[in-house]
Design a protein around this motif. Structure first.
Motif, PDB file in Angstrom:
ATOM      1  N   PHE A 119      43.074   2.823   8.114  1.00  0.00           N
ATOM      2  CA  PHE A 119      42.876   4.256   7.901  1.00  0.00           C
ATOM      3  C   PHE A 119      43.289   5.043   9.149  1.00  0.00           C
ATOM      4  O   PHE A 119      42.468   5.703   9.771  1.00  0.00           O
ATOM      5  N   PRO A 120      44.540   4.965   9.546  1.00  0.00           N
ATOM      6  CA  PRO A 120      44.913   5.557  10.837  1.00  0.00           C
ATOM      7  C   PRO A 120      45.208   7.047  10.783  1.00  0.00           C
ATOM      8  O   PRO A 120      45.363   7.682  11.824  1.00  0.00           O
ATOM      9  N   HIS A 121      45.296   7.621   9.583  1.00  0.00           N
ATOM     10  CA  HIS A 121      45.913   8.939   9.476  1.00  0.00           C
ATOM     11  C   HIS A 121      45.131  10.049  10.161  1.00  0.00           C
ATOM     12  O   HIS A 121      45.728  10.969  10.727  1.00  0.00           O
ATOM     13  N   VAL A 122      43.791  10.015  10.102  1.00  0.00           N
ATOM     14  CA  VAL A 122      43.022  11.060  10.768  1.00  0.00           C
ATOM     15  C   VAL A 122      43.332  11.043  12.254  1.00  0.00           C
ATOM     16  O   VAL A 122      43.635  12.076  12.864  1.00  0.00           O
ATOM     17  N   ARG A 123      43.239   9.865  12.869  1.00  0.00           N
ATOM     18  CA  ARG A 123      43.522   9.755  14.305  1.00  0.00           C
ATOM     19  C   ARG A 123      44.938  10.216  14.614  1.00  0.00           C
ATOM     20  O   ARG A 123      45.173  10.991  15.546  1.00  0.00           O
ATOM     21  N   GLN A 124      45.896   9.715  13.847  1.00  0.00           N
ATOM     22  CA  GLN A 124      47.289  10.006  14.140  1.00  0.00           C
ATOM     23  C   GLN A 124      47.609  11.494  14.006  1.00  0.00           C
ATOM     24  O   GLN A 124      48.345  12.055  14.818  1.00  0.00           O
ATOM     25  N   LYS A 125      47.044  12.130  12.982  1.00  0.00           N
ATOM     26  CA  LYS A 125      47.317  13.558  12.783  1.00  0.00           C
ATOM     27  C   LYS A 125      46.666  14.401  13.884  1.00  0.00           C
ATOM     28  O   LYS A 125      47.247  15.394  14.332  1.00  0.00           O
ATOM     29  N   LEU A 126      45.472  14.033  14.314  1.00  0.00           N
ATOM     30  CA  LEU A 126      44.820  14.760  15.404  1.00  0.00           C
ATOM     31  C   LEU A 126      45.587  14.580  16.708  1.00  0.00           C
ATOM     32  O   LEU A 126      45.778  15.532  17.473  1.00  0.00           O
ATOM     33  N   VAL A 127      46.037  13.369  16.973  1.00  0.00           N
ATOM     34  CA  VAL A 127      46.838  13.105  18.176  1.00  0.00           C
ATOM     35  C   VAL A 127      48.145  13.885  18.107  1.00  0.00           C
ATOM     36  O   VAL A 127      48.589  14.493  19.087  1.00  0.00           O
ATOM     37  N   GLY A 128      48.767  13.892  16.925  1.00  0.00           N
ATOM     38  CA  GLY A 128      50.009  14.629  16.761  1.00  0.00           C
ATOM     39  C   GLY A 128      49.846  16.119  16.977  1.00  0.00           C
ATOM     40  O   GLY A 128      50.803  16.811  17.358  1.00  0.00           O
ATOM     41  N   ALA A 129      48.626  16.609  16.753  1.00  0.00           N
ATOM     42  CA  ALA A 129      48.344  18.033  16.962  1.00  0.00           C
ATOM     43  C   ALA A 129      47.949  18.335  18.406  1.00  0.00           C
ATOM     44  O   ALA A 129      47.679  19.493  18.735  1.00  0.00           O
ATOM     45  N   GLY A 130      47.884  17.302  19.251  1.00  0.00           N
ATOM     46  CA  GLY A 130      47.645  17.528  20.668  1.00  0.00           C
ATOM     47  C   GLY A 130      46.302  17.087  21.208  1.00  0.00           C
ATOM     48  O   GLY A 130      45.988  17.359  22.371  1.00  0.00           O
ATOM     49  N   ALA A 131      45.509  16.391  20.415  1.00  0.00           N
ATOM     50  CA  ALA A 131      44.186  15.960  20.873  1.00  0.00           C
ATOM     51  C   ALA A 131      44.226  14.530  21.390  1.00  0.00           C
ATOM     52  O   ALA A 131      45.076  13.731  21.001  1.00  0.00           O
ATOM     53  N   LYS A 132      43.291  14.216  22.265  1.00  0.00           N
ATOM     54  CA  LYS A 132      43.035  12.832  22.674  1.00  0.00           C
ATOM     55  C   LYS A 132      41.867  12.358  21.817  1.00  0.00           C
ATOM     56  O   LYS A 132      40.815  13.019  21.784  1.00  0.00           O
ATOM     57  N   VAL A 133      42.023  11.232  21.128  1.00  0.00           N
ATOM     58  CA  VAL A 133      41.068  10.856  20.080  1.00  0.00           C
ATOM     59  C   VAL A 133      40.502   9.455  20.327  1.00  0.00           C
ATOM     60  O   VAL A 133      41.250   8.510  20.590  1.00  0.00           O
TER      61      VAL A 133
END
Length: 365
Positions: A119-133
């Motif tokens: 289930f990587p998508h939440v992490r990946q989308k937040l990282v792609g938006a500029g967050a450290k997760v």
């Protein structure tokens, strides 16, 4: 004073506060880094006084193994071996970097924690938006006593700028004081651990809070709401909300296995409208429970005092926004949408957190 100096000063203050809190019973709080799948989740992990990180992780894995798969949350990876949680990982102390937006995703099933996260998508989308997760593991109450859990929660208040509760199994009716439903799949101990964490976070008002699907429902419950436990039997709809191919909770993880339907925002004065720029749009759907609007005067409703419904599909609530403007919950899965709407919603989570972080440090300093 230049911004860089403000950031360094804020970092020093946080480090000092963390040091004070960490003198209690936790020797350290660090990250478990995956060494094989480098894109896997970074797990936030506490180490008790007197234990090495390796011994602490071994104790945690042993406790998860003891309670058994029925208490791990829904599984997707068939034949998962619990020992995969401690293989190919390295514990590292956390480094305070105040220049990044720091967000914490709360795991509620084993799959969220595996080095090969399905289930990587939440992490990946937040990282792609500029967050450290980072990801918080399930059931840390198995290895931490109440004092240590409070210490961990205090650490999170100081360390993170935003928190995200994500999709998973149904929330146990005891959490919102309702009768036990017949069509649910529950993991009460996971719910209780998450309830204490998110409740403390909301009370502290120290960062943003977002909910996706189950997380949206949990957020609504903690704000004083309740749930429709089974849409099909309690509130039949013309729109299909469950996954079209199966009702198995282990087989609803991709956009292809979702139903799709339109939702409507109540107005343009909310975070979702600012994100997507339209009041009606298509969303994916794979749930059989929903947030219920209290049917009494909203002046007497804690839910309506704390949150406002901002989107509907028919009579079902599809999104809420915190009345203090620092978070929202959505019933759909923006991390798993391919129509551009999902990315806009995930970016809004990070942008709201960045804005709140800047205001918070300005006020503190």
């Amino acid at each position: 004073m230049p911004p860089g100096i403000w950031r360094r000063l804020a970092s020093v203050i946080i480090l000092a506060l963390v040091a004070v809190h960490s003198q209690a019973k936790l020797a350290s709080i660090g990250l478990l880094h995956p060494l094989v799948n480098m894109d896997g989740p970074l797990l936030l992990f506490p180490v008790k006084e007197g234990l090495s990180p390796e011994a602490a992780l071994a104790e945690y894995v042993s406790e998860l193994d003891r309670i058994g798969p029925e208490c791990w949350g829904t599984l997707v990876t068939q034949g998962l071996d619990i020992t995969t949680l401690c293989t190919h990982r390295e514990f590292q102390e956390m480094i305070i970097n105040n220049e990044n937006v720091q967000m914490l995703v709360i795991a509620n099933r084993i799959g969220h924690m595996c080095p090969t996260d399905p289930f990587p998508h939440v992490r990946q989308k937040l990282v792609g938006a500029g967050a450290k997760v980072h990801v918080l593991p399930i059931r840390l109450d198995l290895i931490l006593d109440e004092e240590e859990l409070r210490e961990l929660r205090d650490f999170l208040m100081l360390r993170y700028d935003g928190m995200v509760a994500i999709g998973g199994a149904d929330i146990h009716p005891d959490i919102y004081e309702a009768d036990y439903g017949e069509n649910g799949q529950y993991y009460k101990e996971i719910d209780e651990f998450e309830k204490a964490l998110v409740g403390t976070w909301l009370d502290a008002k120290n960062g943003t809070m977002f909910g996706i699907c189950r997380g949206h429902q949990l957020l609504s419950v903690l704000l004083g709401g309740t749930l429709i436990q089974d849409i099909a039997s309690e509130r039949p709809q013309n729109v299909t909300h469950t996954a079209p191919k199966t009702r198995s909770y282990q087989d609803q993880e991709t956009s292809e296995k979702s139903s799709w339907h339109p939702i409507s925002l109540v107005d343009s004065d909310n975070a979702l409208y600012r994100a997507v720029g339209t009041k009606t749009f298509e969303v994916n759907s794979r749930h059989h429970q929903a947030v219920m609007i209290p049917d009494y005067d909203e002046t007497q409703s804690n839910f309506m005092k704390n949150a406002k419904p901002i989107a509907f599909s028919g009579e079902l609530v599809e999104a809420i926004e915190l009345r203090n403007g620092v978070g929202f919950g959505v019933q759909f899965h923006p991390e798993d949408m391919d129509n551009g709407i999902g990315d806009a919603v995930m970016h809004m989570m990070v942008n709201m957190t960045k804005s709140f972080k800047e205001k918070r440090f300005t006020c503190r300093i």
